[in-house]
Each structure stands twice: as structure tokens, then as C-alpha cells.
Design a protein around this motif. Structure first.
Motif, PDB file in Angstrom:
ATOM      1  N   ASN A   1       0.846  -1.201   0.000  1.00  0.00           N
ATOM      2  CA  ASN A   1       0.000   0.000   0.000  1.00  0.00           C
ATOM      3  C   ASN A   1       0.876   1.243   0.000  1.00  0.00           C
ATOM      4  N   GLY A   2       1.950   1.216  -0.788  1.00  0.00           N
ATOM      5  CA  GLY A   2       2.886   2.326  -0.798  1.00  0.00           C
ATOM      6  C   GLY A   2       3.935   2.153   0.275  1.00  0.00           C
ATOM      7  N   SER A   3       4.624   3.252   0.589  1.00  0.00           N
ATOM      8  CA  SER A   3       5.792   3.151   1.462  1.00  0.00           C
ATOM      9  C   SER A   3       5.531   3.686   2.861  1.00  0.00           C
ATOM     10  N   GLY A   4       4.299   4.132   3.144  1.00  0.00           N
ATOM     11  CA  GLY A   4       4.012   4.740   4.437  1.00  0.00           C
ATOM     12  C   GLY A   4       4.075   3.754   5.593  1.00  0.00           C
ATOM     13  N   ARG A   5       4.312   4.282   6.791  1.00  0.00           N
ATOM     14  CA  ARG A   5       4.502   3.393   7.938  1.00  0.00           C
ATOM     15  C   ARG A   5       3.244   2.601   8.276  1.00  0.00           C
ATOM     16  N   PHE A   6       3.449   1.489   9.005  1.00  0.00           N
ATOM     17  CA  PHE A   6       2.323   0.637   9.402  1.00  0.00           C
ATOM     18  C   PHE A   6       1.569   1.310  10.542  1.00  0.00           C
ATOM     19  N   ARG A   7       0.234   1.382  10.402  1.00  0.00           N
ATOM     20  CA  ARG A   7      -0.605   1.923  11.465  1.00  0.00           C
ATOM     21  C   ARG A   7      -1.485   0.857  12.080  1.00  0.00           C
ATOM     22  N   GLY A   8      -1.333  -0.388  11.607  1.00  0.00           N
ATOM     23  CA  GLY A   8      -2.104  -1.513  12.124  1.00  0.00           C
ATOM     24  C   GLY A   8      -2.267  -2.535  11.018  1.00  0.00           C
ATOM     25  N   ILE A   9      -3.351  -3.289  11.091  1.00  0.00           N
ATOM     26  CA  ILE A   9      -3.536  -4.372  10.117  1.00  0.00           C
ATOM     27  C   ILE A   9      -5.027  -4.583   9.843  1.00  0.00           C
ATOM     28  N   TYR A  10      -5.340  -4.929   8.610  1.00  0.00           N
ATOM     29  CA  TYR A  10      -6.709  -5.314   8.242  1.00  0.00           C
ATOM     30  C   TYR A  10      -6.887  -6.803   8.554  1.00  0.00           C
ATOM     31  N   ALA A  11      -7.961  -7.163   9.292  1.00  0.00           N
ATOM     32  CA  ALA A  11      -8.136  -8.563   9.716  1.00  0.00           C
ATOM     33  C   ALA A  11      -8.895  -9.404   8.694  1.00  0.00           C
ATOM     34  N   GLN A  12      -9.314  -8.821   7.569  1.00  0.00           N
ATOM     35  CA  GLN A  12     -10.001  -9.585   6.510  1.00  0.00           C
ATOM     36  C   GLN A  12     -11.175 -10.390   7.070  1.00  0.00           C
ATOM     37  N   GLU A  13     -11.898  -9.811   8.025  1.00  0.00           N
ATOM     38  CA  GLU A  13     -13.080 -10.438   8.637  1.00  0.00           C
ATOM     39  C   GLU A  13     -12.760 -11.712   9.408  1.00  0.00           C
ATOM     40  N   ASN A  14     -11.495 -11.928   9.719  1.00  0.00           N
ATOM     41  CA  ASN A  14     -11.098 -13.086  10.525  1.00  0.00           C
ATOM     42  C   ASN A  14     -11.046 -12.621  11.981  1.00  0.00           C
ATOM     43  N   LEU A  15     -12.185 -12.695  12.663  1.00  0.00           N
ATOM     44  CA  LEU A  15     -12.291 -12.114  14.002  1.00  0.00           C
ATOM     45  C   LEU A  15     -11.409 -12.818  15.014  1.00  0.00           C
ATOM     46  N   ALA A  16     -11.182 -14.110  14.807  1.00  0.00           N
ATOM     47  CA  ALA A  16     -10.349 -14.863  15.751  1.00  0.00           C
ATOM     48  C   ALA A  16      -8.892 -14.413  15.671  1.00  0.00           C
ATOM     49  N   ALA A  17      -8.504 -13.813  14.551  1.00  0.00           N
ATOM     50  CA  ALA A  17      -7.119 -13.327  14.431  1.00  0.00           C
ATOM     51  C   ALA A  17      -6.934 -11.988  15.141  1.00  0.00           C
ATOM     52  N   MET A  18      -8.027 -11.294  15.415  1.00  0.00           N
ATOM     53  CA  MET A  18      -7.898  -9.917  15.899  1.00  0.00           C
ATOM     54  C   MET A  18      -7.196  -9.778  17.249  1.00  0.00           C
ATOM     55  N   PRO A  19      -7.606 -10.578  18.264  1.00  0.00           N
ATOM     56  CA  PRO A  19      -6.889 -10.418  19.552  1.00  0.00           C
ATOM     57  C   PRO A  19      -5.414 -10.803  19.461  1.00  0.00           C
ATOM     58  N   ILE A  20      -5.089 -11.685  18.532  1.00  0.00           N
ATOM     59  CA  ILE A  20      -3.680 -12.069  18.338  1.00  0.00           C
ATOM     60  C   ILE A  20      -2.914 -10.852  17.804  1.00  0.00           C
ATOM     61  N   PHE A  21      -3.470 -10.213  16.800  1.00  0.00           N
ATOM     62  CA  PHE A  21      -2.817  -9.029  16.224  1.00  0.00           C
ATOM     63  C   PHE A  21      -2.733  -7.891  17.245  1.00  0.00           C
ATOM     64  N   GLU A  22      -3.833  -7.724  18.036  1.00  0.00           N
ATOM     65  CA  GLU A  22      -3.812  -6.670  19.072  1.00  0.00           C
ATOM     66  C   GLU A  22      -2.597  -6.873  19.987  1.00  0.00           C
ATOM     67  N   ALA A  23      -2.378  -8.127  20.369  1.00  0.00           N
ATOM     68  CA  ALA A  23      -1.267  -8.423  21.287  1.00  0.00           C
ATOM     69  C   ALA A  23       0.080  -8.151  20.624  1.00  0.00           C
ATOM     70  N   TRP A  24       0.221  -8.589  19.382  1.00  0.00           N
ATOM     71  CA  TRP A  24       1.508  -8.410  18.699  1.00  0.00           C
ATOM     72  C   TRP A  24       1.802  -6.941  18.398  1.00  0.00           C
ATOM     73  N   LEU A  25       0.748  -6.150  18.223  1.00  0.00           N
ATOM     74  CA  LEU A  25       0.955  -4.734  17.885  1.00  0.00           C
ATOM     75  C   LEU A  25       1.309  -3.890  19.098  1.00  0.00           C
ATOM     76  N   LYS A  26       0.940  -4.403  20.299  1.00  0.00           N
ATOM     77  CA  LYS A  26       1.090  -3.567  21.492  1.00  0.00           C
ATOM     78  C   LYS A  26       2.487  -2.959  21.641  1.00  0.00           C
ATOM     79  N   PRO A  27       3.560  -3.728  21.423  1.00  0.00           N
ATOM     80  CA  PRO A  27       4.897  -3.115  21.555  1.00  0.00           C
ATOM     81  C   PRO A  27       5.230  -2.107  20.438  1.00  0.00           C
ATOM     82  N   PHE A  28       4.295  -1.853  19.543  1.00  0.00           N
ATOM     83  CA  PHE A  28       4.531  -0.877  18.475  1.00  0.00           C
ATOM     84  C   PHE A  28       3.541   0.288  18.522  1.00  0.00           C
ATOM     85  N   HIS A  29       2.766   0.364  19.625  1.00  0.00           N
ATOM     86  CA  HIS A  29       1.878   1.521  19.782  1.00  0.00           C
ATOM     87  C   HIS A  29       2.701   2.812  19.795  1.00  0.00           C
ATOM     88  N   ASP A  30       3.901   2.742  20.361  1.00  0.00           N
ATOM     89  CA  ASP A  30       4.725   3.961  20.480  1.00  0.00           C
ATOM     90  C   ASP A  30       5.271   4.448  19.146  1.00  0.00           C
TER      91      ASP A  30
END
Ligand SMILES: [Zn+2]
Length: 530
Positions: free
Chosen positions: A415-444
Motif C-alpha cells: 500500500n505504498g511506502s508509508g509506515r504501518f498503522r495496524g492491520i486489516y483482519a479480513q473479517e477473521n475475528l479470531a485473528a484480531m486479539p492475536i494481532f492486538e497483542a503483537w501490535l502492542k509493543p509498536f503503539h509507540d
């Protein structure tokens, strides 16, 4: 080695508590250190854009990119480094120069660049400019016998629209919040017949026009760039397939030079142009395309299972394919380099794929997924075969290969070269809490958002289509859709190095955690194609 794992608070989804997702903060620290303070992402990115340049699928420079990326993977100690062939893409093509000059009634250089897979002029040609408007097959007859030795101006002038939005965009809290909204889709089944009809009409018209212009002996054809402000936005024309009519030399011209030509002809002036395009097909016959693949092998009982990172390495031909998509390639390569540099020993195999043929319809990734994981049966009738996969009638149940059950997840960047602001879960709701956890150390560093919605148009769709978890990150747009996407401005200068470093750290972290978690990534149900 001592590992400090923290448990991220369990999230409640639909009233059901979801198991806590472990995050290895010790590993994340090491990944961040390597990504932020020892980065090589700009070296990789610069080589792809400034040394190799544009990488049109099957062009000589794409082959150079395959070879160079293989050599980097080998230098970094990755395993299983190879090019993966996908069949019969078509011919290679390249251009080395293009110029258009107005000779009368006044003299002016005009800015235009050729469409890929159209022929060159074989030296400078001069001719009178004529206006040609062909919207349907019947329109061809109006021009029969009149176009020999002429330069053709195709289509109408386009009124200039002043921009109302800023050129460059980064997400803020409000726009990220907006991404959290999901729109329930309208029923789209009836659409396909219409899209198939339109596709076939477009193909038929293009073939007929290519043949007609060549038979007439017209010198060259010029159409308007799809964007204003001096930007040349151009993709393919002619045909990449051996044996199909390639037409005459065809260029896209900046709107501000195209529109005056239309006005001059409308006013009855005689306009003469000189056109010189050096372009050539680099193969006689159709050739396979090549994805470049490499791995960090897994260890232990999950070693046969697969986590994938990827981005497409092919680009359009007028810029240097910087934001689309040397950025994605450099980030995913850097993620692999980081994982080796920090001594990651993943349980599942982490595989990176640098796709080709993406710009022509996700061809490299789709073919790879079909050969390795799953595919719907190939149609038997020729009319269906001639359609792109996304437009074909359903052919039967999904045919799964052995590695379908060994596959965990694919992460894509395009989606171009801009920084990551999160992730699209593609309607896979079970993946969402996993991604939330992995993203936490990158909130900053700005990556906070997990959105249920889908995003499309690039290689993760090849996985998603067969029910495999395939995801793409939410990115800041920057000037991707105002200046850069498929234009001659898609160059090094539009990139923010810190954004690439941030993205590489997150990609490496996601790949590592996916390779280490107890279970494979949860899957959503496979929908039969409609
Ligand atoms: Zn792209």
C-alpha cells in the motif's frame, strides 16, 4: 536463553474469553534494536530503485532483480533460495527513450511515455496529428483508409480539476477510528455477468483497434495520462502475448500537453508531431515469470508448517517502482535479515516470496498458491480459460494440496511506502486479539489499529481466496494516490526511510510470533466462489 514472556490481557469477543496471546518482549526488543539502529532497509531499497530501476514483469531488469535478491538472501544465510517459475506469462519488454515534439503550428517539446508492450517507432517519425475517437467496434469504419502516415490523438480533452485535499496524508486518531467501521456488503452475484461482458468487450475492442491502426499504417497513438499536474500515469497497451496484435507505438501524455492538442485540432489548426520511441520486445515467444523465494527453516515438530511474508517485486516501467513496490520488497527482505541477525530460531519455517506478475493480476502469487496450497479446478472450456481467475464461473470444490494444512499465515505489504498503522483482519475475528497483542509493543511508533475490514487488490488476496489467512497492513498513504501510484514519479524521493524501518520491525515481529505460537493462525470459513 532466558525468555521473558508477558501475557497481554485477554480480550472478550462476543462474550467468549479468548486465550491470552503470548508476546516475546525480549525478542521484540532485539528486533527493534536491529531494525531501528542497524537498518539496511535503505541499502536494499536504493539498490532496487536506483541501480536496477523499473522492474516490469519478464523484463531484463526484473530478471536482474530476481538474481540480485537471491544473492542478498544467500549472503544473509537464508535457506532454499530459488526462483519459482510460473507458466506462460508472456514476453519481456523494455524501452530506453521516448520523445514527442510539436513541429507546427508552433514548436514545443511534449511530455509523454510509452505504454508497456507496445512497439517502438524504429527511429524518429513525423506526421500530421488527427483526432480519433473509437468507443465501440463500429466506430472503426469511420476512420478506415484515413490514418496512414498520421499520428493519432486518442480520446477527448479532460477538464483540469484543482485538488481540494492535501497532497500527502498520514492517519490521525479520527481516520484510524473510521477504519474500524465495517460496511456490510451488498449482494454482488449479478455483477459478474456484467463484469465478464465488459471485460470481453474491452479485450475485443483493444485487439481490433491494435490490428486496425497497424493495417492503416498510422505512425503512433497518443492518449491522455489518467492524472493531472504533469504526472504521467501509464500501464500497458499492445499485448504481452506472442502472436497477438501489438498495434502501433502508443504513449500516454501529460494532460496539460494533451488538452492543447485537442483544442488546436478542434480550432482547425494543422499540428505536426515528431515521435521517437526506442522500445523492444525482449523475447520472441511467451516465457514463464519468476517469483524469488527464500526461507529461515523451522526447527522441531512444527518445522514443516509455514509462515510467509511477501511483496511484489515487479513494477510498472516509467518510474523506478519505488513505493510500488520496492518499498514492500525492501521491508520484507529486511524483516528476514533482521530475524537472521537477531538469531531467531523459529519453530515454523518462515518463507519470504518476492512476487512477479502482480501488476497484471496477481499472477505470480496466484499461481504459487495453486501449486503449493490450493486451487479451484481449472476450467475446461476455452471461453472460461480466457478470463482472469476472478471473473470465471465456479468450477467445483477447492482442491487442497498437502501444504494447505501446514500453512499458517501470509503477511503482505503493497500500500505504498508509508509506515504501518495496524492491520486489516479480513473479517477473521479470531485473528484480531492475536494481532492486538503483537501490535502492542509498536503503539509507540504509531501502529495501533486492528480493523475487521478487508483490503484487496494485491497478493494476500491469492491466499484469502482459497481460505488461507492472508493479511495486509494498514499504512499511511503519504502521496501514493496523488503523485506516485503507477506514475513516472514513483521514485526514491517519495520514500520516508524511518517508515520503512518501522514497517520492517513489525513485519519481523509478526512473522516471528506466528512461527512461535502454539497453534497456526485461526482460519475463517472458505466461501465458495460466486
Ligand atoms: Zn503494487
Amino acid at each position: 536463553m532466558l525468555k521473558r514472556c508477558v501475557m497481554v490481557a485477554a480480550l472478550a469477543l462476543g462474550g467468549t474469553a479468548v486465550a491470552q496471546e503470548p508476546v516475546d518482549l525480549d525478542m521484540v526488543s532485539r528486533i527493534r534494536q536491529e531494525a531501528f539502529h542497524n537498518s539496511q532497509v535503505m541499502e536494499t531499497f536504493s539498490h532496487l530503485t536506483e541501480n536496477i530501476g523499473a522492474r516490469l514483469t519478464n523484463s531484463p531488469r526484473m530478471a536482474e532483480a530476481n538474481a540480485w535478491t537471491r544473492s542478498k538472501f544467500e549472503e544473509w544465510g537464508l535457506a532454499n533460495v530459488h526462483d519459482d517459475a510460473f507458466a506462460d506469462f508472456g514476453r519481456g519488454w523494455e524501452f530506453s527513450s521516448a520523445s514527442v515534439e510539436m513541429l507546427s503550428e508552433r514548436v514545443q517539446p511534449l511530455h509523454a511515455l510509452p505504454k508497456a508492450w507496445t512497439p517502438g517507432t524504429d527511429g524518429p517519425v513525423e506526421g500530421e496529428l488527427v483526432h480519433v475517437e473509437i468507443k465501440k467496434l463500429a466506430d472503426i469504419e469511420k476512420y478506415r483508409g484515413t490514418l496512414g502516415g498520421k499520428v493519432l490523438l486518442l480520446g477527448e480533452a479532460r477538464e483540469y480539476k484543482r485538488g481540494t485535499e492535501p497532497d500527502s496524508h498520514r492517519h490521525d486518531a479520527t481516520s484510524l477510528e473510521g477504519l474500524q467501521q465495517f460496511t456490510v456488503p451488498k449482494t454482488a452475484a449479478a455483477d459478474r455477468a456484467k463484469r465478464v461482458r465488459e471485460y470481453r468487450e474491452r479485450q475485443e475492442l483493444a485487439r481490433a483497434v491494435n490490428t486496425f491502426f497497424a493495417e492503416e499504417g498510422a505512425l503512433a497513438a497518443i492518449s491522455i495520462s489518467s492524472w493531472d499536474n504533469g504526472i504521467i500515469r501509464v500501464a500497458g497497451g499492445g499485448s504481452r502475448k506472442a502472436g497477438e496484435p501489438v498495434g502501433i507505438p502508443e504513449l500516454a501524455m501529460i494532460a496539460e500537453h494533451f488538452n492543447p492538442l485537442v483544442r488546436a485540432l478542434t480550432a482547425g489548426q494543422t499540428v505536426r508531431l515528431r515521435v521517437n520511441v526506442a522500445a523492444r520486445f525482449t523475447d520472441e515467444a511467451d516465457q514463464p515469470g519468476y517469483n524469488t523465494i527464500a526461507e529461515i527453516p523451522g526447527r522441531g515438530r512444527k518445522a514443516a508448517e509455514i509462515v510467509m511474508l511477501g511483496a511484489h517485486m515487479d513494477s510498472w516501467h516509467t518510474g523506478t517502482g519505488a513505493a510500488d513496490n520496492a518499498a514492500g520488497v525492501a521491508v520484507m527482505m529486511e524483516a528476514m535479515r533482521i530475524l537472521k541477525a537477531v538469531g531467531a530460531r523459529p519453530e515454523r519455517t518462515i518463507r519470504v516470496a518476492l512476487w512477479s506478475g502482480e501488476e497484471q493480476g496477481l499472477i505470480g502469487s496466484q499461481d504459487y498458491v495453486a501449486r503449493h496450497f490450493a486451487a479451484y479446478p481449472e476450467p475446461t472450456d476455452a471461453a472460461q480459460k480466457a478470463l482472469p481467475a476472478s471473473l470465471r464461473e465456479p468450477t467445483g470444490p477447492l482442491q487442497r494440496k498437502r501444504d494447505y494444512e501446514r500453512f499458517s499465515v501470509y503477511f503482505n505489504m503493497d500500500n505504498g511506502s508509508g509506515r504501518f498503522r495496524g492491520i486489516y483482519a479480513q473479517e477473521n475475528l479470531a485473528a484480531m486479539p492475536i494481532f492486538e497483542a503483537w501490535l502492542k509493543p509498536f503503539h509507540d511508533v504509531g501502529a495501533t489499529t486492528v480493523a475487521t475490514r478487508n483490503t484487496g487488490s494485491t497478493d494476500h488476496v491469492s491466499f484469502d481466496r482459497v481460505g488461507l489467512p492472508g493479511f495486509q497492513f494498514i499504512q499511511d498513504r503519504l502521496d501514493y494516490f496523488t503523485n506516485v501510484h503507477h506514475t513516472h514519479l514513483d521514485t526514491w524521493d517519495h520514500i520516508e526511510p524511518e517508515d520503512l524501518k518501522q514497517a520492517a520491525a513489525i513485519a519481523a515481529t509478526f512473522a516471528y510470533h506466528a512461527a512461535m505460537r502454539e497453534e497456526r493462525m485461526p482460519r475463517k470459513p472458505v466461501l465458495a466462489p460466486k
